[in-house]
Design a protein around this motif. Structure first.
Motif, PDB file in Angstrom:
ATOM      1  N   SER A  57       7.689   1.578   1.278  1.00  0.00           N
ATOM      2  CA  SER A  57       8.274   0.343   1.817  1.00  0.00           C
ATOM      3  C   SER A  57       9.595   0.595   2.533  1.00  0.00           C
ATOM      4  CB  SER A  57       8.421  -0.732   0.736  1.00  0.00           C
ATOM      5  OG  SER A  57       9.082  -0.223  -0.381  1.00  0.00           O
ATOM      6  N   GLU A 182       2.202  -4.282  -5.637  1.00  0.00           N
ATOM      7  CA  GLU A 182       2.480  -5.066  -4.419  1.00  0.00           C
ATOM      8  C   GLU A 182       1.769  -4.465  -3.221  1.00  0.00           C
ATOM      9  OE1 GLU A 182       6.681  -5.403  -3.812  1.00  0.00           O
ATOM     10  OE2 GLU A 182       6.728  -7.404  -4.704  1.00  0.00           O
ATOM     11  N   ASN A 185      -1.768  -5.389  -3.534  1.00  0.00           N
ATOM     12  CA  ASN A 185      -2.045  -6.814  -3.323  1.00  0.00           C
ATOM     13  C   ASN A 185      -1.805  -7.279  -1.885  1.00  0.00           C
ATOM     14  OD1 ASN A 185      -2.473  -6.710  -6.043  1.00  0.00           O
ATOM     15  ND2 ASN A 185      -0.596  -7.776  -6.634  1.00  0.00           N
ATOM     16  N   HIS A 186      -0.867  -6.617  -1.181  1.00  0.00           N
ATOM     17  CA  HIS A 186      -0.477  -7.148   0.134  1.00  0.00           C
ATOM     18  C   HIS A 186      -0.749  -6.224   1.321  1.00  0.00           C
ATOM     19  CE1 HIS A 186       1.319 -10.430  -2.007  1.00  0.00           C
ATOM     20  NE2 HIS A 186       2.066  -9.592  -2.710  1.00  0.00           N
ATOM     21  N   VAL A 187      -0.879  -4.922   1.078  1.00  0.00           N
ATOM     22  CA  VAL A 187      -1.024  -3.995   2.212  1.00  0.00           C
ATOM     23  C   VAL A 187      -2.427  -3.402   2.286  1.00  0.00           C
ATOM     24  CG1 VAL A 187      -0.112  -1.875   3.283  1.00  0.00           C
ATOM     25  CG2 VAL A 187       1.442  -3.409   2.055  1.00  0.00           C
ATOM     26  N   LYS A 190      -5.064  -4.678   4.625  1.00  0.00           N
ATOM     27  CA  LYS A 190      -4.780  -4.549   6.065  1.00  0.00           C
ATOM     28  C   LYS A 190      -5.037  -3.120   6.537  1.00  0.00           C
ATOM     29  CE  LYS A 190      -1.059  -7.955   5.933  1.00  0.00           C
ATOM     30  NZ  LYS A 190       0.338  -7.938   5.555  1.00  0.00           N
ATOM     31  N   GLU A 197      -9.460  -4.614  -3.285  1.00  0.00           N
ATOM     32  CA  GLU A 197      -8.232  -4.611  -4.081  1.00  0.00           C
ATOM     33  C   GLU A 197      -8.516  -4.403  -5.565  1.00  0.00           C
ATOM     34  OE1 GLU A 197      -6.219  -8.228  -2.939  1.00  0.00           O
ATOM     35  OE2 GLU A 197      -6.428  -7.511  -0.894  1.00  0.00           O
TER      36      GLU A 197
END
Ligand SMILES: Cc1cc2nc3c(=O)[nH]c(=O)nc-3n(C[C@H](O)[C@H](O)[C@H](O)COP(=O)(O)OP(=O)(O)OC[C@H]3O[C@@H](n4cnc5c(N)ncnc54)[C@H](O)[C@@H]3O)c2cc1C
Length: 256
Positions: A57, A182, A185-187, A190, A197
């Motif tokens: 990140s 995280e 869950n979020h990247v 994509k 997931e």
């Protein structure tokens, strides 16, 4: 620079440009003598954000600061990029990879190392996170596992590549497991739309009955609640027995 010639007595040699060594060197701004700051890296590492480097990140450059630059405005500090090998108290010298260094006063601020509690197998196979190189190794492993899992046909091998286990539920383990969750869950969807997931698992294993045991009950309870909501699978009050690079065995009978 001649390391074993003191230009102005007294010479204080500080080994380690971490938080401790830096604070001391900065506090000696008015000291009428010579300060030699020695570190085996020529940069200071802001360790609290290593977990973000490990999960991609932030870039590694964001948490390292050149030690020389920190002392631009402090003439009595000289930085030496070297590795200290031993202390010779009888002769007031230290031995470095670049020769002997004399001192009048010596401060060892060399930090700490990862404690594997004597388990040589885990020391060999697990990935510690104390410096930038180790954080980048973790980042590479996470991304490499996802790439290999993409092509893996055997479902068991694929799952193993998608299992991430963090051992130790102190601040670092809590932050790292949260950051990996995280990412999941979020990247993940994509960058790796083919990976589900739910298949990427994040486990946190802690020997004590609660997480963040050294902190307040509120912090401990909230950390656990938030991690569970993020989908981290938490094992409390258990110990890792062994890890051979493939199979992690916990003393409650769980194998991951
Ligand atoms: C992942 C992680 C997260 C953390 N998060 C927090 C946090 O949120 N809040 C908090 O308060 N603390 C946190 N800490 C703890 C904090 O970073 C340490 O307590 C602090 O860095 C210790 O400072 P230090 O100066 O003693 O050692 P270090 O910062 O480890 O510095 C030691 C220095 O000595 C150098 N050195 C070591 N051996 C030699 C040698 N033989 N020759 C030359 N140089 C040498 C190293 O290169 C290093 O630069 C965290 C630590 C880690 C690892």
């Amino acid at each position: 620079m001649v390391l074993n010639e003191i230009t102005k007595h007294p010479r204080i040699v500080i080994v380690g440009g971490g938080f401790g060594g830096l604070e001391l060197a900065k506090s000696l701004k008015k000291f009428d003598g010579e300060v030699l700051l020695i570190d085996r890296h020529n940069y200071h590492i802001f360790q609290p954000l290593l977990y973000q480097v490990a999960t991609g990140s932030i870039q590694a450059e964001s948490i390292v600061f050149p030690l020389r630059k920190i002392f631009h405005n402090q003439d009595n500090v000289t930085f030496v990029y070297s590795n200290v090998l031993s202390v010779n108290a009888a002769s007031n010298t230290i031995t470095t990879t670049d020769g002997e260094v004399n001192y009048d006063y010596l401060v060892l601020a060399t930090g700490s190392d990862t404690n594997f509690f004597g388990n040589k197998e885990i020391e060999h196979y697990a990935m510690p996170m104390k410096n930038v190189t180790e954080a980048l190794n973790i980042r590479s492993l996470i991304l490499q596992n996802l790439e290999v899992a993409f092509l893996e046909k055997d479902p068991d091998k694929k799952q193993a590549l998608l299992n991430f286990v963090i051992v130790g539920g102190g601040p670092t383990g809590v932050e790292l497991s949260g950051a990996i969750a995280e990412f999941r869950n979020h990247v993940l969807h994509k960058d790796y739309p083919e990976q589900k997931e739910a298949n990427m698992k994040v486990y946190l294993v802690e020997g004590k009955t609660e997480l963040l045991a050294a902190m307040s009950t509120e912090a401990s309870v909230n950390a656990k609640k938030n991690l569970l909501e993020m989908g981290v699978e938490i094992y409390n009050d258990v110990h890792v027995k062994s890890y051979d690079g493939e199979l992690l065995m916990i003393d409650n009978g769980t194998n991951i």
